[in-house]
Design a protein around this motif. Structure first.
Motif: not given
Length: 542
Positions: A81-104
């Motif tokens: 029910g909320r506006p959504e932007a056009d889709g983009d490809v994002w990714f995240a990197e796993k370091k020391n067993g933890e996922w970092g902040q996603p990047q576009c």
């Protein structure tokens, strides 16, 4: 992602009714004593869906509708029910067993036209994605591939061939795509309307790099199949469906690709991954038993523990990770090949990253003696290491390489290029030039290689492979019929068709496009115009 094309009701009806109910039955796995948790570090108030993970479990790619980019269209669609932007490809990197902040991913991959369905290659250096950009029909879309060089994604290219023809003829909408780690199989969830039932289709890439026209897999039903992912063995298929029974709306299923349009045993992966809600987007980091999926637009995670029901996993694989560096200096970009010593068959290949030196390759476990060969673009000798694969080899092994520039490079092999003599339309011999290796011709207003062109290019490819160092340059041309702007685009498409052929042979090339500006002969007759509809290939070796 929604398609911008409309198709007739008759075409929709005919294609939809190919989705006849299948006689298979699904087996449901026993309940897992596991509680999945939401990966809040990756999620947003918008959809975060269509997951893809590298076989080494280090990089997770997904589509997000969160926007926040300079090109974002903030009211592209709606979600919850909320506006959504056009889709983009994002990714995240796993370091020391933890996922970092996603990047576009930045341009030229992402645009304001909505990019979706990312699929990251096994080595993490190529991303495949879907985009309904305005020129998709003419640029080989709606599926593209882009390569990572250092920290920049470069030169998105449409997959073209049967994929492009299929979507031009059907106008189907899509909601999920996956390419196998071996790079030879592609599955797509698509159908006449984004909000209507979809089926799963399969395409295969031939030795020349051309994708077949997709055909419908027998696991499809009259209901809805979406959100596909091919496992690390390039054989196991995970997908979501509401057409095989289950716990509610979309449930996650597993099957195997058996050749042609056939699939194997069908398994519902069970609770708590399947619920009365929409559950889909399943991917599996098999060596670590880490499972990721999407529930109602958010990403969830669970570790399956040590007592894993083997029916949920792909067939056993081996993953080789490592670094490629120059002795005493930094990291290097290179091409790596895993060769079976007895058959000389290439079991896997990868490309190391120029900044990090990282490479990764994944392949089905096969006992024997292998060689990893590392080739460099220029200035460095090839290097090799032996590796033995048996039933005691761990699922993940580390093998790194260090090249010594002080070691002399072997004397390069000079190319010998022959000209194939074939009936019209034919490939002409090159005009006298020290480096011009081939000139291939195209039909009027076409950018498709004929058999004569492929034979000519095969000779050039063989010469480049034998050389220790090479540079390939591809220059596209047209005649002067039509608008200059259109001819420029046509020359780019022709150059890309040749570059795609070489890419399928493991060769890289530089591309230039001249449109109608540099004719080989004057455009004063139909015969001369035919000579100007060409691509010139320049091969330089030392």
């Amino acid at each position: 992602m929604r398609t911008p094309f409309y198709i007739s009701a008759i075409l929709c009806f005919c294609l939809y009714n190919l989705s006849a109910q299948n006689p298979k039955n699904a087996t449901t796995l026993p309940d897992w004593k596991i509680k999945p948790s939401e990966l809040k570090v990756l999620n947003s108030p918008n959809r975060d869906i269509n997951l893809s993970i590298t076989p080494n479990g280090r990089y997770l790619y997904f589509m997000s509708g969160r926007g926040l980019q300079p090109w974002s269209q903030t009211h592209y669609t709606t979600f919850r029910g909320r506006p959504e932007a056009d889709g983009d490809v994002w990714f995240a990197e796993k370091k020391n067993g933890e996922w970092g902040q996603p990047q576009c991913l930045q341009t030229p991959v992402n645009t304001g036209m909505g990019e979706d369905e990312p699929n990251i290659s096994a080595d993490g250096q190529t991303v495949y994605f879907q985009s309904w950009r305005s020129d998709w029909a003419y640029s080989g879309g709606p599926y593209y591939r882009a390569e990572l060089h250092g920290d920049r994604w470069e030169n998105p290219r449409g997959l073209g061939s049967g994929i492009n023809r299929f979507f031009q003829s059907t106008g189907f909408a899509t909601d999920g795509m996956s390419i196998a780690p071996n790079g030879r199989i592609m599955v797509i969830a698509c159908g006449p309307q984004y909000d209507g039932p979809m089926d799963i289709f399969i395409s295969r890439r031939d030795e020349d790099g051309f994708w077949s026209v997709p055909e419908r897999l027998d696991v499809s039903t009259r209901q809805d199949e979406r959100s596909v992912f091919i496992g690390a063995d390039s054989k196991t298929l995970y997908f979501a469906s509401n057409g095989w029974g289950g716990f509610g709306k979309l449930d996650i299923f597993k099957t195997t690709l058996e050749g042609g349009a056939s699939t194997g045993e069908l398994i519902n992966i069970g609770k708590p991954f399947n619920t009365p809600d929409e559950d889909y987007g399943f991917v599996l980091d098999a060596p670590r038993n880490d499972l990721y999926f999407v529930r109602e637009g958010d990403i969830y995670y669970a570790n399956l523990g040590d007592n894993v029901d083997a029916r949920i996993k792909p067939q056993p694989v081996v993953i080789i990770n490592g670094l490629v560096r120059e002795k005493g200096k930094g990291f290097l970009e290179s091409n790596l090949f895993l060769l079976h010593n007895e058959s000389d068959e290439i079991f896997s290949k990868a490309r190391s990253n120029a900044l990090s030196g990282e490479y990764s390759m994944s392949f089905p476990r096969y006992p024997g003696e292998f060689t990893i060969r590392v080739n460099f673009a220029e200035g460095y000798p090839s290097i090799e290491k032996k590796v033995t694969i048996d039933d005691k080899t761990p699922e993940v092994i580390e093998i790194s390489f260090e090249v010594d520039p002080a070691i002399p490079v072997a004397e390069p092999i000079k190319p010998v290029v022959t000209v194939a003599k074939t009936p019209e339309p034919k490939t002409e011999a090159p005009t006298p030039s020290q480096n011009t290796a081939a000139r291939v011709l195209f039909a009027f207003d076409q950018a498709v290689l004929n058999e004569a062109a492929r034979q000519e290019l095969a000779a050039v490819a063989e010469a480049a492979k034998k050389a220790n160092r090479y540079t390939l340059t591809i220059i596209g041309h047209t005649d002067d019929a039509g608008a200059a702007e259109y001819n420029q685009q046509l020359s780019e498409r022709r150059a890309k068709a040749v570059a795609d052929y070489f890419a399928a042979q493991g060769l890289t090339a530089k591309i230039a496009a001249k449109g109608e500006l540099v004719p080989a002969v004057t455009n004063d007759s139909e015969g001369n115009k035919a000579k100007n509809r060409r691509v010139e290939v320049v091969l330089e070796v030392e």
